[in-house]
Design a protein around this motif. Sequence first.
Motif, PDB file in Angstrom:
ATOM      1  N   PRO A 457      15.928  12.740 -14.573  1.00 15.27           N
ATOM      2  CA  PRO A 457      15.705  12.556 -16.010  1.00 15.27           C
ATOM      3  C   PRO A 457      14.497  11.658 -16.276  1.00 15.27           C
ATOM      4  N   MET A 458      13.919  11.862 -17.441  1.00 15.75           N
ATOM      5  CA  MET A 458      12.744  11.075 -17.822  1.00 15.75           C
ATOM      6  C   MET A 458      13.195   9.867 -18.633  1.00 15.75           C
ATOM      7  N   LYS A 459      12.352   8.839 -18.610  1.00 23.11           N
ATOM      8  CA  LYS A 459      12.648   7.676 -19.446  1.00 23.11           C
ATOM      9  C   LYS A 459      11.324   7.204 -20.051  1.00 23.11           C
ATOM     10  N   PRO A 460      11.161   7.360 -21.365  1.00 19.16           N
ATOM     11  CA  PRO A 460       9.882   7.023 -21.984  1.00 19.16           C
ATOM     12  C   PRO A 460       9.422   5.614 -21.628  1.00 19.16           C
ATOM     13  N   GLY A 461       8.171   5.490 -21.217  1.00 23.68           N
ATOM     14  CA  GLY A 461       7.614   4.178 -20.897  1.00 23.68           C
ATOM     15  C   GLY A 461       7.823   3.746 -19.463  1.00 23.68           C
ATOM     16  N   SER A 462       8.694   4.440 -18.728  1.00 25.96           N
ATOM     17  CA  SER A 462       8.887   4.141 -17.300  1.00 25.96           C
ATOM     18  C   SER A 462       8.258   5.270 -16.516  1.00 25.96           C
ATOM     19  N   CYS A 463       7.591   4.949 -15.405  1.00 25.93           N
ATOM     20  CA  CYS A 463       7.032   6.065 -14.639  1.00 25.93           C
ATOM     21  C   CYS A 463       8.150   6.773 -13.871  1.00 25.93           C
ATOM     22  N   GLY A 464       9.232   6.046 -13.592  1.00 23.95           N
ATOM     23  CA  GLY A 464      10.320   6.645 -12.830  1.00 23.95           C
ATOM     24  C   GLY A 464      10.469   5.939 -11.498  1.00 23.95           C
ATOM     25  N   PRO A 465      11.158   6.563 -10.547  1.00 25.03           N
ATOM     26  CA  PRO A 465      11.330   5.931  -9.242  1.00 25.03           C
ATOM     27  C   PRO A 465      10.094   6.100  -8.362  1.00 25.03           C
ATOM     28  N   ALA A 466      10.142   5.521  -7.174  1.00 21.58           N
ATOM     29  CA  ALA A 466       9.044   5.684  -6.216  1.00 21.58           C
ATOM     30  C   ALA A 466       8.887   7.171  -5.903  1.00 21.58           C
ATOM     31  N   ALA A 467       7.645   7.587  -5.652  1.00 20.25           N
ATOM     32  CA  ALA A 467       7.405   8.985  -5.293  1.00 20.25           C
ATOM     33  C   ALA A 467       8.008   9.258  -3.913  1.00 20.25           C
ATOM     34  N   LEU A 468       8.186  10.527  -3.590  1.00 22.14           N
ATOM     35  CA  LEU A 468       8.799  10.933  -2.322  1.00 22.14           C
ATOM     36  C   LEU A 468       8.128  10.236  -1.134  1.00 22.14           C
ATOM     37  N   VAL A 541       8.304  -4.044 -13.411  1.00 21.26           N
ATOM     38  CA  VAL A 541       9.698  -4.462 -13.424  1.00 21.26           C
ATOM     39  C   VAL A 541      10.536  -3.238 -13.071  1.00 21.26           C
ATOM     40  N   GLN A 542      11.604  -3.469 -12.302  1.00 19.50           N
ATOM     41  CA  GLN A 542      12.445  -2.338 -11.899  1.00 19.50           C
ATOM     42  C   GLN A 542      13.821  -2.454 -12.546  1.00 19.50           C
ATOM     43  N   ALA A 543      14.218  -1.402 -13.229  1.00 20.51           N
ATOM     44  CA  ALA A 543      15.520  -1.397 -13.896  1.00 20.51           C
ATOM     45  C   ALA A 543      16.617  -1.142 -12.860  1.00 20.51           C
ATOM     46  N   GLU A 544      17.835  -1.339 -13.299  1.00 24.68           N
ATOM     47  CA  GLU A 544      19.010  -1.161 -12.445  1.00 24.68           C
ATOM     48  C   GLU A 544      19.041   0.228 -11.771  1.00 24.68           C
ATOM     49  N   ASP A 545      18.599   1.241 -12.508  1.00 26.51           N
ATOM     50  CA  ASP A 545      18.633   2.614 -11.988  1.00 26.51           C
ATOM     51  C   ASP A 545      17.494   2.927 -11.024  1.00 26.51           C
ATOM     52  N   GLY A 546      16.654   1.936 -10.725  1.00 28.88           N
ATOM     53  CA  GLY A 546      15.575   2.150  -9.765  1.00 28.88           C
ATOM     54  C   GLY A 546      14.264   2.592 -10.393  1.00 28.88           C
ATOM     55  N   TYR A 547      14.261   2.824 -11.699  1.00 26.44           N
ATOM     56  CA  TYR A 547      13.026   3.248 -12.364  1.00 26.44           C
ATOM     57  C   TYR A 547      12.094   2.049 -12.561  1.00 26.44           C
ATOM     58  N   PHE A 548      10.796   2.311 -12.416  1.00 29.80           N
ATOM     59  CA  PHE A 548       9.810   1.244 -12.563  1.00 29.80           C
ATOM     60  C   PHE A 548       9.094   1.357 -13.898  1.00 29.80           C
ATOM     61  N   ARG A 549       8.860   0.186 -14.458  1.00 22.72           N
ATOM     62  CA  ARG A 549       8.051   0.138 -15.659  1.00 22.72           C
ATOM     63  C   ARG A 549       6.806  -0.665 -15.289  1.00 22.72           C
ATOM     64  N   ILE A 550       5.664  -0.041 -15.467  1.00 18.80           N
ATOM     65  CA  ILE A 550       4.407  -0.690 -15.089  1.00 18.80           C
ATOM     66  C   ILE A 550       3.900  -1.482 -16.291  1.00 18.80           C
ATOM     67  N   LEU A 551       3.619  -2.751 -16.079  1.00 22.94           N
ATOM     68  CA  LEU A 551       3.240  -3.616 -17.196  1.00 22.94           C
ATOM     69  C   LEU A 551       1.732  -3.769 -17.328  1.00 22.94           C
ATOM     70  N   GLY A 552       0.971  -3.125 -16.442  1.00 20.56           N
ATOM     71  CA  GLY A 552      -0.485  -3.247 -16.488  1.00 20.56           C
ATOM     72  C   GLY A 552      -0.975  -4.056 -15.296  1.00 20.56           C
ATOM     73  N   ARG A 553      -2.281  -4.217 -15.241  1.00 17.73           N
ATOM     74  CA  ARG A 553      -2.873  -4.931 -14.110  1.00 17.73           C
ATOM     75  C   ARG A 553      -2.465  -6.404 -14.151  1.00 17.73           C
ATOM     76  N   ILE A 554      -2.228  -6.958 -12.977  1.00 11.29           N
ATOM     77  CA  ILE A 554      -1.844  -8.364 -12.896  1.00 11.29           C
ATOM     78  C   ILE A 554      -2.891  -9.260 -13.545  1.00 11.29           C
ATOM     79  N   ASP A 555      -4.169  -8.904 -13.345  1.00 11.26           N
ATOM     80  CA  ASP A 555      -5.186  -9.783 -13.929  1.00 11.26           C
ATOM     81  C   ASP A 555      -5.389  -9.529 -15.425  1.00 11.26           C
ATOM     82  N   ASP A 556      -4.542  -8.704 -16.015  1.00 16.65           N
ATOM     83  CA  ASP A 556      -4.541  -8.513 -17.471  1.00 16.65           C
ATOM     84  C   ASP A 556      -3.502  -9.397 -18.159  1.00 16.65           C
TER      85      ASP A 556
END
Length: 712
Positions: A457-468, A541-556
């Motif tokens: 399933p998709m989750k708006p704003g999260s890229c999802g889990p790690a790729a294969l 940040v990684q949610a409980e379900d393993g999906y990642f939300r990318i917050l942008g570049r660290i130096d941003d």
Amino acid sequence: MADTAQGTTTEEVEYSEDQIAVHWREEEYVEPPEQFQEQANAGDKSILERFAPENFPDCFVEYAELLSWDKKWDEIVDTSNPPFFKWWVGGKLNACVNCVDRHLESRGDENAIVWVPELEEDETEEITYKELHRRVNEFAALLKDFCGVEAQDRVTFHMPMVPDLPVAMLACARLGVIHSQVFGGFSGGACGQRMADAKSTILVTMDAYYRNGELIDHKVKADEAVEAAKKEGIEVEKILVFRRKPGEYHSESEMVDGRDYFVDELLEDYEGKEVEPESMAAEDTLFLMYTSGTTGRPKGAQHSIGGYLSYVTGTSKYYQDIHPEDTYWCFADIGWITGHSYIVYGPLALGTTTVMYEGVPTYPDAGRPWRIAEKLGVDIFHTAPTTIRMLRKVGPEEPGKYDYHFKTMTTVGEPIEPDVWRWYWKVVGKGEAAITDTWWMTETGGFTGSTLPFLQPMKPGSCGPAALGIQLVIFDENGEEVSKGSGKAGYICIRNPWPGRMLTVWGQDERFIDTYYKRFNKDSNSKEWRDWPFMCGDGAVQAEDGYFRILGRIDDVINVAGHRLGTKELESAAIEVEEVAEAAAVPVVDETRGKVVEMYIALKPEVSESDEDVAKKVAAQIEKDIGKIARPKNVWVVPDMPKTRSGKIMRRVIAGISNFADVGDISTLANPDVVDKIREQVQNAKKERGEDLQELSKKEQEEIATFGEGSE
Ligand code: 6R9
């Protein structure tokens, strides 16, 4: 307020200095459409087992087996000299054979490339696999014979979005020559600097191309490139000039005798010539792709033949669900890594039809992309949030007017704001297409975080889990693992080697280690790959379900009185305001609080409210979503933002403006002219408000100059 919001997080929380604050709420899942599940390449859950961490590195054999090899590899991955991992050791192959020759028998008369010129009245060009084979061979013969290039020499391209570009790339691949395409929108100086770094003496360019309905002079940039390369000790020997219109020349720049040649004239001698493909070692180099920073030389990401090609082919197959009979359109520029991996190499290795479009999304109007999709029967669509935002801004109702149907839609380049995601899903995809939000970077070669289109399933704003096959981990400032579901953000890293990773920074092995490995490697003598996590440079940040939300570049990240705020969260809050089309957050130095936030916004057309009123709404929304601490000092309504080739906002440039500091190198902006406009507007207003800046300390100057420098 978002319609799927699960409560809000407006209360103030105390953060330690080193932790990026996360205020974003998790969105609810959206299920992918059922109708495509049967035909899906990644159709059943067994694929997740096959690529589970315990099957590393063997899992990637599945990707390598998608290719045709002259000789199979002896070893999957050699990890004996970390972090210089080598994939498919002992294997031999040719990338051009994999993208062209091997499809001749089954798909020779099918279209490999469909090129759409910007002027709508101009004819679309269809290039079958047979025709592509002919053109690639002829250009390869020219390169070999007329230019005398040999395997692993470098040839630089400074080309617009025309089919001659993939033809030239594949010709290099056929010869084992390393190509280095510089984004056509970059300045001649930036091109020359990259030629010097690659020690490349041959430039392939074009006289002119269409942009917003105008034929713009491009060859003039070649003259600047020659000058810039010369300054760094490289003499450009030959310039091969394609002509946008056969037999005509549309440039002010003079052709220099004995240096500049028209490709069409040279090709007369190579008609019908075929060139034997070079059988190359898997770990030889396919191309260089430069990524820039504000300081130091640009970094040439050096990509391998076997590892890279296997990775982009596998990810194109499973994440974009490409079948040979699809019509696939990646609406990006080949001068960006996305174009290399997902316009040229991945799709062609799979033998599909890949669409290329020359111009801007909104020419002559905001319906253009949807007309192209309708006319060509595009069923897979791939683009970036910046394009989606732009199309939503100028033509929110346009997609509904056209009869096209997508099965998958991909987004890449930046975190996509949930609000924009929902328009993409409902309006562009008509609720029928799965969205994959593909998170990755130039250095990784291909997707590293995403959902599988019909399986997860998709989750708006999260890229999802790690790729294969990718093992993602988040570390905090001290190198401790951040656990999923903790709500804490940190530095996202890839724990294991994977085939798509760049080999090194061209000519700078030390810089490669320093940039990507030094921070989280605890023992530089270790020969164990597990001790060498790859630092991606993004906060996540990684949610409980393993999906990642990318917050942008660290130096941003913007540090306000000890609260580390991710730019993307601030921008996402701003974009929730109805009238706002695009937003950028930057820090300004503040006497009392160290730094404060300043926002730049661009409005949708025909907004009736005054700039001041919209600005107030933006400030209020940020305060509501994130907290008082983030309330912007100023909200500037500007016509456009300075952007890179992939449409990422170059925040260091506006940070420079807001702080009355140097904006640094702007030769790699896609739209350098907006800089002066914004500077005048903002700095005049600031002076009137008595906000012209106090002296910046050296450290502050450095911080502003490098703000977001990792973004490309
Ligand atoms: C492919 C590409 C890399 C940076 C990367 C990250 C950002 C890319 C993203 C994304 C959130 C996504 N990025 N895709 N952030 N979600 N789906 O963009 O390469 O130009 O090297 O940029 O782009 O910040 O670190 P590149």
